[in-house]
Enzyme design. Sequence first.
Site, mmCIF file in Angstrom:
data_model
loop_
_atom_site.group_PDB
_atom_site.id
_atom_site.type_symbol
_atom_site.label_atom_id
_atom_site.label_comp_id
_atom_site.label_asym_id
_atom_site.label_seq_id
_atom_site.Cartn_x
_atom_site.Cartn_y
_atom_site.Cartn_z
ATOM 1 N N GLU A 39 0.813 -1.224 0.000
ATOM 2 C CA GLU A 39 0.000 0.000 0.000
ATOM 3 C C GLU A 39 0.845 1.272 0.000
ATOM 4 O OE1 GLU A 39 -3.200 1.248 -0.181
ATOM 5 O OE2 GLU A 39 -3.566 -0.728 -1.011
ATOM 6 N N GLY A 40 2.027 1.216 0.624
ATOM 7 C CA GLY A 40 2.904 2.396 0.643
ATOM 8 C C GLY A 40 3.286 2.803 -0.778
ATOM 9 N N HIS A 41 3.680 1.807 -1.604
ATOM 10 C CA HIS A 41 4.019 2.111 -3.004
ATOM 11 C C HIS A 41 2.779 2.593 -3.762
ATOM 12 C CE1 HIS A 41 7.081 -1.125 -2.059
ATOM 13 N NE2 HIS A 41 7.858 -0.163 -2.501
ATOM 14 N N GLY A 152 8.659 8.088 -0.687
ATOM 15 C CA GLY A 152 7.989 7.965 0.602
ATOM 16 C C GLY A 152 8.820 8.557 1.745
ATOM 17 N N ASP A 155 11.424 6.245 4.170
ATOM 18 C CA ASP A 155 12.887 6.283 4.048
ATOM 19 C C ASP A 155 13.286 7.759 4.001
ATOM 20 O OD1 ASP A 155 13.532 3.385 3.754
ATOM 21 O OD2 ASP A 155 12.111 3.599 2.116
ATOM 22 N N SER A 190 6.453 -1.899 4.816
ATOM 23 C CA SER A 190 7.761 -2.087 4.180
ATOM 24 C C SER A 190 7.782 -3.471 3.550
ATOM 25 C CB SER A 190 8.865 -1.980 5.248
ATOM 26 O OG SER A 190 10.047 -2.599 4.778
HETATM 27 O O1 PAF Z 1 13.305 2.993 -1.933
HETATM 28 C C1 PAF Z 1 13.570 2.125 -2.789
HETATM 29 O O2 PAF Z 1 12.789 1.230 -3.053
HETATM 30 C C2 PAF Z 1 14.904 2.191 -3.532
HETATM 31 O O3 PAF Z 1 15.920 2.666 -2.705
HETATM 32 C C3 PAF Z 1 14.845 3.007 -4.841
HETATM 33 C C4 PAF Z 1 14.514 4.460 -4.568
HETATM 34 C C5 PAF Z 1 13.782 2.414 -5.763
HETATM 35 C C6 PAF Z 1 16.185 2.974 -5.570
HETATM 36 O O4 PAF Z 1 16.547 1.671 -5.921
#
Ligand code: PAF
Length: 282
Positions: A39-41, A152, A155, A190
């Site tokens: 869901e975060g993505h 996001g 991170d 995550s």
């Molecule tokens: O956050 C991530 O999933 C990765 O660090 C990213 C930004 C896709 C780079 O590989």
Amino acid sequence: MPLKLHTVSTIEALRFQVNAWKMQGLRTALVPTMGALHEGHLELVRKGVRLADRVIVTIFINPKQFAPNEDLATYPRDIQGDLDLLENAGAHLVFVPEGEEIYPNGFSTKVLLEGPAQAGLEDRFRPDFFGGVTTVVAKLFNMANCDYAMFGEKDYQQLMVVTQMARDLNIPTTVIPVETVRGDSGLALSSRNAYLNDKEQKIAPIMNQTLHAAASDIRSGMAIEQATIKAEKALSAAGFKPDYFEARHANTLAPIKAKSDPIRLLTAAWLGKTRLLDNIPV
Ligand code: PAF
């Protein structure tokens, strides 16, 4: 009517499609990911859909951001599941390159930042991580040439680093921060949460509760150092092995100097074999 999701695996095909959209005057948003979407993505995709006319998602498990002792080989992979989720979330194009497409034989460049990439947080425990992230993200920004890129807050140091990089290298892509998506327990979503066993899943939300307790201590006047030491002890008592629990300037990640500095609390800790991260504003 929603457009059908289209998948490409070459830089040439990616550029061709994005250029065609740009020629039609459409605004584009990039969502870089390593797959194993949750869901975060999808929230990054949805915010991209609200901001731009076309959303391009990249799925590439970037070997350069994994140290030899890290989980590159076992990192969760589910391309078909990812494509189904992306179609439902309204993405328009997915770029899924092979390793050779991104790092052909003879590839010899590394993008290295100072400033937020050397704040003494993630970089202290994963010294090669940001060099790998900035190298691949600079390449993805150049390949896709989008108006926006969604990252996001989960991170948080990575968000600060890529924002600084785009600014320093005059990359005409605006980095857009997106709030962390959490489960009902408060645990930040995550891809690595998939590694947690049943017992660890019950303990994991304590990380977010501890951040809130520390934020409340600081707001009530407790000295920052005292609050972060107390929080780190609480994490250890709950069964975590903390790497750090720090209060930093929310924009620069430098140590807090003035009472008026905006504060971000950031932590990373091991729970069994899983390393969890989280952060909140004070
Ligand atoms: O956050 C991530 O999933 C990765 O660090 C990213 C930004 C896709 C780079 O590989």
